[in-house]
Write a protein that holds these residues in place. Sequence first.
Motif, PDB file in Angstrom:
ATOM      1  N   LEU A 204       2.562   5.276   5.956  1.00 23.67           N
ATOM      2  CA  LEU A 204       1.464   6.171   6.335  1.00 23.67           C
ATOM      3  C   LEU A 204       1.659   7.581   5.793  1.00 23.67           C
ATOM      4  CD1 LEU A 204       0.975   5.068  10.043  1.00 23.67           C
ATOM      5  CD2 LEU A 204      -0.812   5.042   8.293  1.00 23.67           C
ATOM      6  N   ARG A 205       2.902   7.960   5.544  1.00 20.69           N
ATOM      7  CA  ARG A 205       3.209   9.333   5.138  1.00 20.69           C
ATOM      8  C   ARG A 205       3.332   9.502   3.628  1.00 20.69           C
ATOM      9  NH1 ARG A 205       4.703   8.388  10.186  1.00 20.69           N
ATOM     10  NH2 ARG A 205       4.956  10.090  11.690  1.00 20.69           N
ATOM     11  N   LEU A 206       3.141   8.422   2.883  1.00 19.22           N
ATOM     12  CA  LEU A 206       3.293   8.477   1.429  1.00 19.22           C
ATOM     13  C   LEU A 206       1.978   8.819   0.748  1.00 19.22           C
ATOM     14  CD1 LEU A 206       5.463   5.272   0.874  1.00 19.22           C
ATOM     15  CD2 LEU A 206       6.260   7.627   1.073  1.00 19.22           C
ATOM     16  N   ASP A 207       2.083   9.301  -0.479  1.00 20.74           N
ATOM     17  CA  ASP A 207       0.904   9.532  -1.312  1.00 20.74           C
ATOM     18  C   ASP A 207       0.582   8.324  -2.179  1.00 20.74           C
ATOM     19  OD1 ASP A 207       0.369  12.365  -0.658  1.00 20.74           O
ATOM     20  OD2 ASP A 207       2.339  12.684  -1.549  1.00 20.74           O
ATOM     21  N   LEU A 208       1.590   7.503  -2.442  1.00 22.92           N
ATOM     22  CA  LEU A 208       1.411   6.378  -3.361  1.00 22.92           C
ATOM     23  C   LEU A 208       2.570   5.408  -3.181  1.00 22.92           C
ATOM     24  CD1 LEU A 208       0.127   5.037  -5.938  1.00 22.92           C
ATOM     25  CD2 LEU A 208       1.533   6.593  -7.300  1.00 22.92           C
ATOM     26  N   GLY A 224      -3.498   2.540   4.374  1.00 23.26           N
ATOM     27  CA  GLY A 224      -4.430   3.471   3.741  1.00 23.26           C
ATOM     28  C   GLY A 224      -3.810   4.267   2.611  1.00 23.26           C
ATOM     29  N   THR A 225      -2.696   3.762   2.064  1.00 18.05           N
ATOM     30  CA  THR A 225      -1.992   4.436   0.962  1.00 18.05           C
ATOM     31  C   THR A 225      -2.242   3.667  -0.327  1.00 18.05           C
ATOM     32  OG1 THR A 225      -0.261   5.214   2.459  1.00 18.05           O
ATOM     33  CG2 THR A 225       0.276   5.153   0.120  1.00 18.05           C
ATOM     34  N   PRO A 226      -2.698   4.331  -1.380  1.00 18.99           N
ATOM     35  CA  PRO A 226      -2.953   3.613  -2.632  1.00 18.99           C
ATOM     36  C   PRO A 226      -1.679   2.992  -3.191  1.00 18.99           C
ATOM     37  CG  PRO A 226      -3.116   5.987  -2.959  1.00 18.99           C
ATOM     38  CD  PRO A 226      -3.007   5.769  -1.488  1.00 18.99           C
ATOM     39  N   ALA A 227      -1.848   1.817  -3.810  1.00 16.20           N
ATOM     40  CA  ALA A 227      -0.715   1.096  -4.384  1.00 16.20           C
ATOM     41  C   ALA A 227      -0.971   0.849  -5.860  1.00 16.20           C
ATOM     42  CB  ALA A 227      -0.505  -0.234  -3.662  1.00 16.20           C
ATOM     43  N   LEU A 273      -3.828   8.619  -7.380  1.00 20.22           N
ATOM     44  CA  LEU A 273      -3.645   9.925  -6.746  1.00 20.22           C
ATOM     45  C   LEU A 273      -4.953  10.719  -6.660  1.00 20.22           C
ATOM     46  CD1 LEU A 273      -0.220  10.991  -8.276  1.00 20.22           C
ATOM     47  CD2 LEU A 273      -0.682  10.164  -5.954  1.00 20.22           C
ATOM     48  N   ALA A 274      -6.032  10.145  -7.166  1.00 18.66           N
ATOM     49  CA  ALA A 274      -7.347  10.807  -7.074  1.00 18.66           C
ATOM     50  C   ALA A 274      -8.296   9.878  -6.305  1.00 18.66           C
ATOM     51  CB  ALA A 274      -7.870  11.134  -8.469  1.00 18.66           C
ATOM     52  N   SER A 275      -9.081   9.094  -7.009  1.00 19.09           N
ATOM     53  CA  SER A 275     -10.054   8.195  -6.368  1.00 19.09           C
ATOM     54  C   SER A 275      -9.379   7.137  -5.501  1.00 19.09           C
ATOM     55  CB  SER A 275     -10.898   7.512  -7.437  1.00 19.09           C
ATOM     56  OG  SER A 275     -11.523   8.463  -8.270  1.00 19.09           O
ATOM     57  N   GLY A 276      -8.164   6.751  -5.856  1.00 22.37           N
ATOM     58  CA  GLY A 276      -7.473   5.700  -5.110  1.00 22.37           C
ATOM     59  C   GLY A 276      -7.216   6.038  -3.661  1.00 22.37           C
ATOM     60  N   ARG A 277      -7.115   7.316  -3.343  1.00 23.78           N
ATOM     61  CA  ARG A 277      -6.883   7.699  -1.947  1.00 23.78           C
ATOM     62  C   ARG A 277      -8.060   7.268  -1.076  1.00 23.78           C
ATOM     63  NH1 ARG A 277      -2.848  11.974  -1.835  1.00 23.78           N
ATOM     64  NH2 ARG A 277      -2.435  12.804  -3.915  1.00 23.78           N
ATOM     65  N   VAL A 278      -9.267   7.533  -1.568  1.00 21.95           N
ATOM     66  CA  VAL A 278     -10.470   7.160  -0.817  1.00 21.95           C
ATOM     67  C   VAL A 278     -10.602   5.649  -0.749  1.00 21.95           C
ATOM     68  CG1 VAL A 278     -12.982   7.311  -0.765  1.00 21.95           C
ATOM     69  CG2 VAL A 278     -11.633   9.300  -1.435  1.00 21.95           C
ATOM     70  N   ARG A 281      -8.209   4.147   1.812  1.00 27.48           N
ATOM     71  CA  ARG A 281      -8.636   4.391   3.195  1.00 27.48           C
ATOM     72  C   ARG A 281      -9.800   3.469   3.582  1.00 27.48           C
ATOM     73  NH1 ARG A 281      -7.388   9.912   1.908  1.00 27.48           N
ATOM     74  NH2 ARG A 281      -9.558  10.327   1.301  1.00 27.48           N
ATOM     75  N   GLN A 282     -10.681   3.202   2.636  1.00 26.87           N
ATOM     76  CA  GLN A 282     -11.787   2.281   2.899  1.00 26.87           C
ATOM     77  C   GLN A 282     -11.274   0.873   3.163  1.00 26.87           C
ATOM     78  OE1 GLN A 282     -14.175   2.880  -0.622  1.00 26.87           O
ATOM     79  NE2 GLN A 282     -15.394   4.511   0.310  1.00 26.87           N
ATOM     80  N   LEU A 283     -10.278   0.448   2.401  1.00 32.93           N
ATOM     81  CA  LEU A 283      -9.695  -0.875   2.627  1.00 32.93           C
ATOM     82  C   LEU A 283      -8.990  -0.947   3.972  1.00 32.93           C
ATOM     83  CD1 LEU A 283      -8.273  -2.147  -0.780  1.00 32.93           C
ATOM     84  CD2 LEU A 283      -9.869  -3.313   0.727  1.00 32.93           C
ATOM     85  N   ARG A 284      -8.319   0.129   4.350  1.00 32.89           N
ATOM     86  CA  ARG A 284      -7.668   0.153   5.669  1.00 32.89           C
ATOM     87  C   ARG A 284      -8.699  -0.074   6.770  1.00 32.89           C
ATOM     88  NH1 ARG A 284      -5.087   5.734   7.310  1.00 32.89           N
ATOM     89  NH2 ARG A 284      -7.311   6.250   7.180  1.00 32.89           N
ATOM     90  N   GLU A 285      -9.848   0.565   6.626  1.00 33.35           N
ATOM     91  CA  GLU A 285     -10.909   0.399   7.624  1.00 33.35           C
ATOM     92  C   GLU A 285     -11.447  -1.030   7.617  1.00 33.35           C
ATOM     93  OE1 GLU A 285     -13.732   3.410   6.663  1.00 33.35           O
ATOM     94  OE2 GLU A 285     -12.388   5.073   7.207  1.00 33.35           O
TER      95      GLU A 285
END
Length: 309
Positions: A204-208, A224-227, A273-278, A281-285
Amino acid sequence: MHQEPHASRILLTGWFSFPDGEATAGDVLALRRVEDVLRRAGLTYDVAWSPGFRPGALHLADVPPERYERLVFVCGPLHGPQIEELHRRFSHCARIAVGTSVIDPDDPAVTGFHRVLARDAPTAEPARDLAARAPALPARPVVGVILTHGQHEYGRARRHDAVAREVTAWLRGKDCARLELETRLDTHDWRLCATPAQLEAVLLRLDLVVTDRLHGLVLALRAGTPALAVDPVAGGAKVTAQARACGWPALVRAERLERLGTAELDRWWRWCLASGRVAARQLREEFAAGTGRDGAEELAAALRPLRAG
C-alpha cells in the motif's frame, strides 16, 4: 564560487574516502551539509571518494597532498590506521574533524586533528548529527521488487534467470528506492512477512511494484499500486494470463525483453508512475466490489450436487 589559490583549497574526506571504507546514507548527507556551508561561505573544496563507490571521482590515492592547505574529516568514528595515515600524509595541512564520534580521546586518530567538532565524546555535550540539517532531497519513487528464480515446472520454456538478470541490472540504473520483497510467508524468519496483511501494508505504501510473479502482480493491484510485470516463461504463461484477466496492460514478455532490451521496461515504467496510478486504483475498487470472474462462485455451484460415497 570564487577561485582560491591551490594551496588554500580544502579536501573533504570521511569513511566514504577509503578504498575499503563504505558510503552510508548518513555519511553522504553529512557531507552534503558541510558542502552547503562551505559553498555559502565561498570556500573552494574537493571531495575524495572511495573508488569502489565512485569509480570516476577523485580518489585519495590520486590526490596530490601539496594542493591542499586544510583537510576536513566528516562524520563517523575517529579511530583506526586509515585516519592515522591521513594525519601522516597530510601533516602539512590544518586538520579538522566535524560531526564525528570520539570513543577514546587519547587515540592517535583523534589527537592528530588540530580541532575536533564532535557530535559525541566522553566529556562533551552531544551535538546533532550533520545529516539532520542536510539540504532537502527530491522525492524518489519507492519500488517493490518481487522476483522468482524457481518455477522449474516450465522446463525449457523457463527464462527466469535471464529475466532476473536483465530486470535487476535495469533497476540498478533507476533513480528510485528499491525494496526487495517476497510473497512467501514465514512465521520464524523476521525478514519475511508472516501474514498477508503485513505484506499488503508494505504494498500500500509503494509507488510501483516490478515483478515476474503472478501474485506479485495481483497483490500489487489489490493494494492499488501499479505493477510492471514481466512474464519469465517463453511464449507467455500464468503472468500473461493474469494480466489479461485483470485487464492490466503493463506486461513485458520474456522474448520481447530479449529482443528489444529494456526500452519496453522504460516505457511501462513511465506509464505506471503516471497513468498507471489511476488504473491501479480503479482495479482495486473493482476487486473490492467483487466484479470479474475468479472461479470461486462456480466452485460453490459445482460442490452443491456432489456427495461423498
